[in-house]
Design a protein around this motif. Structure first.
Motif, PDB file in Angstrom:
ATOM      1  N   MET A 120      49.155  46.593  36.686  1.00  0.00           N
ATOM      2  CA  MET A 120      47.912  47.312  36.585  1.00  0.00           C
ATOM      3  C   MET A 120      46.997  46.579  35.620  1.00  0.00           C
ATOM      4  O   MET A 120      47.428  46.141  34.564  1.00  0.00           O
ATOM      5  N   LYS A 121      45.718  46.440  36.000  1.00  0.00           N
ATOM      6  CA  LYS A 121      44.767  45.759  35.137  1.00  0.00           C
ATOM      7  C   LYS A 121      44.372  46.675  33.987  1.00  0.00           C
ATOM      8  O   LYS A 121      44.217  47.872  34.178  1.00  0.00           O
ATOM      9  N   PRO A 122      44.176  46.105  32.803  1.00  0.00           N
ATOM     10  CA  PRO A 122      43.698  46.944  31.707  1.00  0.00           C
ATOM     11  C   PRO A 122      42.250  47.360  31.957  1.00  0.00           C
ATOM     12  O   PRO A 122      41.497  46.657  32.627  1.00  0.00           O
ATOM     13  N   ALA A 123      41.902  48.505  31.424  1.00  0.00           N
ATOM     14  CA  ALA A 123      40.527  49.009  31.573  1.00  0.00           C
ATOM     15  C   ALA A 123      39.580  48.085  30.821  1.00  0.00           C
ATOM     16  O   ALA A 123      39.932  47.552  29.761  1.00  0.00           O
TER      17      ALA A 123
END
Length: 136
Positions: A1-4
């Motif tokens: 998951m990509k960081p915000a």
């Protein structure tokens, strides 16, 4: 998951707004391409709005109802996708969630039809009445 991404310095940043609008547009495109009811509701809204313009009545109530139905259809699509993600197997609670979201669309659709009839029937009747009374 990509960081915000890091939050912008301003909540009113054009870059932030444009990015959010892109996500919203992707949701609309996906819903249009995968949900036949959404496409039907859009076209019914176009027809109802066109009738308002042709009959020279305020389109505001019809447009508000269309927005409500289409918005709820988008929420219904999101609820179905999330429910399928969380519970890929059939589950009675998942059914309740999906049925309730679909029910919200149904209620809004029924109310929208009633509003449409209330707005459009009087001018339609006024157009038809003289034509009927002039026949032998």
């Amino acid at each position: 998951m990509k960081p915000a991404p890091a939050p912008s310095a301003s909540a009113l940043s054009w870059r932030r707004w444009w990015r959010s609008a892109g996500f919203a547009w992707a949701g609309l495109r996906r819903t249009w391409s995968t949900q036949p009811n959404f496409r039907i509701e859009v076209w019914l809204g176009v027809v109802a709005s066109g009738l308002c313009l042709a009959l020279r009545v305020s389109p505001a109530p019809v447009l508000l109802c269309c927005g409500l139905v289409l918005g709820l259809e988008l929420v219904n699509t999101a609820a179905e996708a999330l429910t399928d993600l969380i519970s890929p197997e059939w589950h009675p609670q998942a059914k309740i969630a999906k049925d309730a979201a679909a029910g919200a669309v149904l209620v809004a659709s029924i109310v929208s039809v009633l509003v449409g009839l209330a707005v459009l029937l009087p001018p339609l009747a006024a157009l038809i009445r003289p034509a009927l009374s002039s026949q032998p």
